[in-house]
Design a protein around this motif. Structure first.
Motif, PDB file in Angstrom:
ATOM      1  N   GLN A   1       1.489  -9.429  -1.269  1.00  0.00           N
ATOM      2  CA  GLN A   1       1.038 -10.770  -1.419  1.00  0.00           C
ATOM      3  C   GLN A   1       2.511 -11.242  -1.954  1.00  0.00           C
ATOM      4  OE1 GLN A   1      -2.243  -9.974  -4.116  1.00  0.00           O
ATOM      5  NE2 GLN A   1      -3.620 -10.317  -2.530  1.00  0.00           N
ATOM      6  N   ASN A   2       3.128 -10.690  -3.042  1.00  0.00           N
ATOM      7  CA  ASN A   2       4.400 -11.264  -3.192  1.00  0.00           C
ATOM      8  C   ASN A   2       5.349 -11.287  -2.363  1.00  0.00           C
ATOM      9  OD1 ASN A   2       5.177 -11.340  -6.410  1.00  0.00           O
ATOM     10  ND2 ASN A   2       3.655  -9.456  -6.088  1.00  0.00           N
ATOM     11  N   VAL A   3       5.536 -10.386  -1.373  1.00  0.00           N
ATOM     12  CA  VAL A   3       6.398 -10.647  -0.197  1.00  0.00           C
ATOM     13  C   VAL A   3       6.067 -11.673   0.863  1.00  0.00           C
ATOM     14  CG1 VAL A   3       7.241  -9.844   1.942  1.00  0.00           C
ATOM     15  CG2 VAL A   3       7.164  -8.302  -0.225  1.00  0.00           C
ATOM     16  N   ARG A   4       4.572 -11.767   0.916  1.00  0.00           N
ATOM     17  CA  ARG A   4       3.986 -12.745   1.997  1.00  0.00           C
ATOM     18  C   ARG A   4       4.034 -14.253   1.435  1.00  0.00           C
ATOM     19  NH1 ARG A   4       2.310 -11.011   6.492  1.00  0.00           N
ATOM     20  NH2 ARG A   4       1.741  -8.838   6.825  1.00  0.00           N
ATOM     21  N   LEU A   5       3.912 -14.487   0.023  1.00  0.00           N
ATOM     22  CA  LEU A   5       4.007 -15.970  -0.445  1.00  0.00           C
ATOM     23  C   LEU A   5       5.364 -16.461  -0.673  1.00  0.00           C
ATOM     24  CD1 LEU A   5       2.033 -15.086  -4.057  1.00  0.00           C
ATOM     25  CD2 LEU A   5       1.378 -16.825  -1.983  1.00  0.00           C
ATOM     26  N   ALA A   6       6.341 -15.663  -0.301  1.00  0.00           N
ATOM     27  CA  ALA A   6       7.830 -16.429   0.081  1.00  0.00           C
ATOM     28  C   ALA A   6       7.786 -16.956   1.326  1.00  0.00           C
ATOM     29  CB  ALA A   6       8.811 -15.238  -0.166  1.00  0.00           C
ATOM     30  N   LEU A   7       6.716 -16.449   2.163  1.00  0.00           N
ATOM     31  CA  LEU A   7       6.966 -17.088   3.526  1.00  0.00           C
ATOM     32  C   LEU A   7       6.550 -18.590   3.579  1.00  0.00           C
ATOM     33  CD1 LEU A   7       5.919 -13.880   5.575  1.00  0.00           C
ATOM     34  CD2 LEU A   7       8.268 -14.802   5.226  1.00  0.00           C
ATOM     35  N   PRO A   8       6.857 -19.345   4.769  1.00  0.00           N
ATOM     36  CA  PRO A   8       6.279 -20.530   5.039  1.00  0.00           C
ATOM     37  C   PRO A   8       4.607 -20.197   5.297  1.00  0.00           C
ATOM     38  CG  PRO A   8       8.250 -20.459   5.818  1.00  0.00           C
ATOM     39  CD  PRO A   8       7.999 -19.236   5.310  1.00  0.00           C
ATOM     40  N   ARG A   9       3.920 -21.159   5.094  1.00  0.00           N
ATOM     41  CA  ARG A   9       2.516 -20.875   5.296  1.00  0.00           C
ATOM     42  C   ARG A   9       2.106 -20.454   6.755  1.00  0.00           C
ATOM     43  NH1 ARG A   9      -1.355 -22.148   1.450  1.00  0.00           N
ATOM     44  NH2 ARG A   9      -0.564 -23.380  -0.120  1.00  0.00           N
ATOM     45  N   ASN A  10       2.780 -21.026   7.835  1.00  0.00           N
ATOM     46  CA  ASN A  10       2.660 -20.902   8.963  1.00  0.00           C
ATOM     47  C   ASN A  10       2.888 -19.483   9.556  1.00  0.00           C
ATOM     48  OD1 ASN A  10       5.364 -21.759   8.766  1.00  0.00           O
ATOM     49  ND2 ASN A  10       5.313 -22.155  11.059  1.00  0.00           N
ATOM     50  N   LEU A  11       3.980 -18.742   8.851  1.00  0.00           N
ATOM     51  CA  LEU A  11       4.405 -17.377   8.994  1.00  0.00           C
ATOM     52  C   LEU A  11       3.951 -16.185   8.194  1.00  0.00           C
ATOM     53  CD1 LEU A  11       8.130 -18.155   9.430  1.00  0.00           C
ATOM     54  CD2 LEU A  11       6.654 -17.776  11.172  1.00  0.00           C
ATOM     55  N   ARG A  12       2.925 -16.799   7.299  1.00  0.00           N
ATOM     56  CA  ARG A  12       2.420 -15.754   6.151  1.00  0.00           C
ATOM     57  C   ARG A  12       1.718 -14.554   6.971  1.00  0.00           C
ATOM     58  NH1 ARG A  12       0.907 -19.288   0.807  1.00  0.00           N
ATOM     59  NH2 ARG A  12       3.327 -19.880   0.639  1.00  0.00           N
ATOM     60  N   ASP A  13       1.329 -14.488   8.336  1.00  0.00           N
ATOM     61  CA  ASP A  13       0.618 -13.513   8.857  1.00  0.00           C
ATOM     62  C   ASP A  13       1.562 -12.636   9.767  1.00  0.00           C
ATOM     63  OD1 ASP A  13      -1.920 -14.088   7.800  1.00  0.00           O
ATOM     64  OD2 ASP A  13      -2.284 -15.394   9.510  1.00  0.00           O
ATOM     65  N   LYS A  14       2.823 -12.955   9.697  1.00  0.00           N
ATOM     66  CA  LYS A  14       3.931 -12.268  10.616  1.00  0.00           C
ATOM     67  C   LYS A  14       3.924 -10.640  10.244  1.00  0.00           C
ATOM     68  CE  LYS A  14       8.216 -12.322   9.812  1.00  0.00           C
ATOM     69  NZ  LYS A  14       9.500 -12.716   9.434  1.00  0.00           N
ATOM     70  N   ASP A  15       4.318  -9.751  11.118  1.00  0.00           N
ATOM     71  CA  ASP A  15       4.326  -8.422  11.100  1.00  0.00           C
ATOM     72  C   ASP A  15       5.464  -8.090  10.412  1.00  0.00           C
ATOM     73  OD1 ASP A  15       4.381  -5.773  11.507  1.00  0.00           O
ATOM     74  OD2 ASP A  15       4.199  -5.766  13.758  1.00  0.00           O
ATOM     75  N   LEU A  16       5.127  -7.366   9.072  1.00  0.00           N
ATOM     76  CA  LEU A  16       6.175  -6.887   8.149  1.00  0.00           C
ATOM     77  C   LEU A  16       6.177  -5.560   8.011  1.00  0.00           C
ATOM     78  CD1 LEU A  16       5.405  -9.287   5.000  1.00  0.00           C
ATOM     79  CD2 LEU A  16       7.430  -9.476   6.953  1.00  0.00           C
ATOM     80  N   ASN A  17       5.612  -4.819   9.084  1.00  0.00           N
ATOM     81  CA  ASN A  17       5.540  -3.109   9.184  1.00  0.00           C
ATOM     82  C   ASN A  17       6.879  -2.501   9.268  1.00  0.00           C
ATOM     83  OD1 ASN A  17       2.449  -3.379   8.968  1.00  0.00           O
ATOM     84  ND2 ASN A  17       2.266  -3.293  11.307  1.00  0.00           N
ATOM     85  N   SER A  18       7.692  -3.121   9.919  1.00  0.00           N
ATOM     86  CA  SER A  18       8.973  -2.569  10.105  1.00  0.00           C
ATOM     87  C   SER A  18       9.946  -2.858   8.874  1.00  0.00           C
ATOM     88  CB  SER A  18       9.757  -3.253  11.127  1.00  0.00           C
ATOM     89  OG  SER A  18      11.088  -2.653  11.202  1.00  0.00           O
ATOM     90  N   LEU A  19       9.705  -3.787   8.142  1.00  0.00           N
ATOM     91  CA  LEU A  19      10.385  -4.192   6.973  1.00  0.00           C
ATOM     92  C   LEU A  19      10.002  -3.255   5.771  1.00  0.00           C
ATOM     93  CD1 LEU A  19      12.536  -5.845   5.464  1.00  0.00           C
ATOM     94  CD2 LEU A  19      10.705  -7.520   5.031  1.00  0.00           C
ATOM     95  N   PHE A  20       8.745  -3.120   5.833  1.00  0.00           N
ATOM     96  CA  PHE A  20       8.144  -2.208   4.557  1.00  0.00           C
ATOM     97  C   PHE A  20       8.547  -0.887   4.741  1.00  0.00           C
ATOM     98  CE2 PHE A  20       4.854  -5.758   3.615  1.00  0.00           C
ATOM     99  CZ  PHE A  20       5.221  -5.756   2.508  1.00  0.00           C
ATOM    100  N   GLY A  21       8.533  -0.405   6.279  1.00  0.00           N
ATOM    101  CA  GLY A  21       8.885   0.791   6.670  1.00  0.00           C
ATOM    102  C   GLY A  21      10.344   1.041   6.174  1.00  0.00           C
ATOM    103  N   ILE A  22      11.188   0.393   6.514  1.00  0.00           N
ATOM    104  CA  ILE A  22      12.676   0.556   6.377  1.00  0.00           C
ATOM    105  C   ILE A  22      12.977   0.686   4.820  1.00  0.00           C
ATOM    106  CG2 ILE A  22      14.914  -0.587   6.177  1.00  0.00           C
ATOM    107  CD1 ILE A  22      14.237  -1.834   8.918  1.00  0.00           C
TER     108      ILE A  22
ATOM    109  N   ARG B   1      10.851  -9.011  -0.033  1.00  0.00           N
ATOM    110  CA  ARG B   1      10.750 -10.584  -0.258  1.00  0.00           C
ATOM    111  C   ARG B   1      12.089 -11.465   0.438  1.00  0.00           C
ATOM    112  NH1 ARG B   1       9.219 -12.084  -6.124  1.00  0.00           N
ATOM    113  NH2 ARG B   1      11.540 -11.672  -6.274  1.00  0.00           N
ATOM    114  N   ALA B   2      12.938 -11.027  -0.085  1.00  0.00           N
ATOM    115  CA  ALA B   2      14.385 -11.821   0.331  1.00  0.00           C
ATOM    116  C   ALA B   2      14.427 -11.807   1.949  1.00  0.00           C
ATOM    117  CB  ALA B   2      15.495 -11.388  -0.293  1.00  0.00           C
TER     118      ALA B   2
END
Length: 246
Positions: free
Chosen positions: A98-119, A145-146
């Motif tokens: 939630q902390n990471v997604r809150l930094a995103l614009p509302r229209n991008l808050r459902d984007k796939d972050l699996n790769s980023l979290f994995g790295i 988040r950044a």
């Protein structure tokens, strides 16, 4: 004053920055500070404690507008600016994800972050709250988040300070992994020479306060080759060129 240019680098030209101490004394923090960071480059601002490195970042992030001079931020991609500070600054009532997604614009808050979290080794930590994380893991979450915002420029203010060296080194290498996967113009503040030599394409060496540029050191070695012996050689080369530096 902030200027912008579509294909321009990060360009800094600060004539002077002063502030008044608690006792009413005027202190000159920056004077004649001028440098550029090429687009897509990872640069480090290196200098002694108190020389004005963080003050410079605050100006570039728009947090301090009381200065003489100008700067130009690179544009491209999202045109967003992201920052990673010495403290992770996570919302305690929100999970890592939630902390990471809150930094995103509302229209991008459902984007796939699996790769980023994995790295960043956070895949199993996504549902945890900041109080359940070690400081090292919290700083990974701050990096996630950044980078999630895909910024045009990333500022880092000594993000590995106060960590033990083993944890700090692990995070430095994670930073390079995620930056290589999602390259962006980056400027990092540090007073740790070996850290700068490990991470940077170029090191911008600052003088004691009031800060100005003493010189530029291009790091000539690919990052994958920067093991301990190679870093020892780079330290020697740096001190040969700047014998009075930090």
């Amino acid at each position: 004053m902030q200027l912008a240019g579509a294909a321009a680098p990060l360009k800094v030209d600060i004539t002077e920055k002063t502030f008044r101490s608690a006792t009413g004394v005027t202190i000159v923090a920056l004077r004649g500070l001028s440098f550029e960071v090429r687009r897509g480059e990872f640069a480090c601002l290196l200098g002694p404690s108190g020389c004005g490195k963080t003050t410079t970042l605050r100006i570039l992030m728009g947090l301090d507008r009381q200065f003489l001079g100008s700067y130009q931020l690179p544009e491209g991609g999202s045109n967003r600016v992201a920052a990673v500070f010495q403290e992770p600054v996570l919302l305690p009532w929100r999970t890592v994800e939630q902390n990471v997604r809150l930094a995103l614009p509302r229209n991008l808050r459902d984007k796939d972050l699996n790769s980023l979290f994995g790295i960043l080794g956070l895949s199993a930590m996504r549902s945890l709250y900041p109080s359940e994380l070690s400081l090292g893991l919290a700083r990974r979450a701050a990096l996630a988040r950044a980078f999630a915002t895909e910024p045009a420029v990333l500022f880092l203010d000594e993000p590995f300070a106060s960590l033990d060296e083993r944890t700090a080194d692990r995070l430095r290498r994670l930073l390079m992994t995620v930056w290589a996967a999602r390259p962006t113009t980056a400027l990092m503040v540090t007073h740790n020479l070996r850290e700068a030599l490990l991470l940077a394409d170029r090191i911008i060496l600052l003088s004691p306060r009031p800060a100005q540029v003493l010189g530029i050191f291009d790091v000539p070695l690919e990052r994958r080759l920067r093991d301990a012996p190679a870093l020892d050689n780079l330290v020697s080369a740096f001190h040969k060129r700047f014998p009075d530096a930090v």
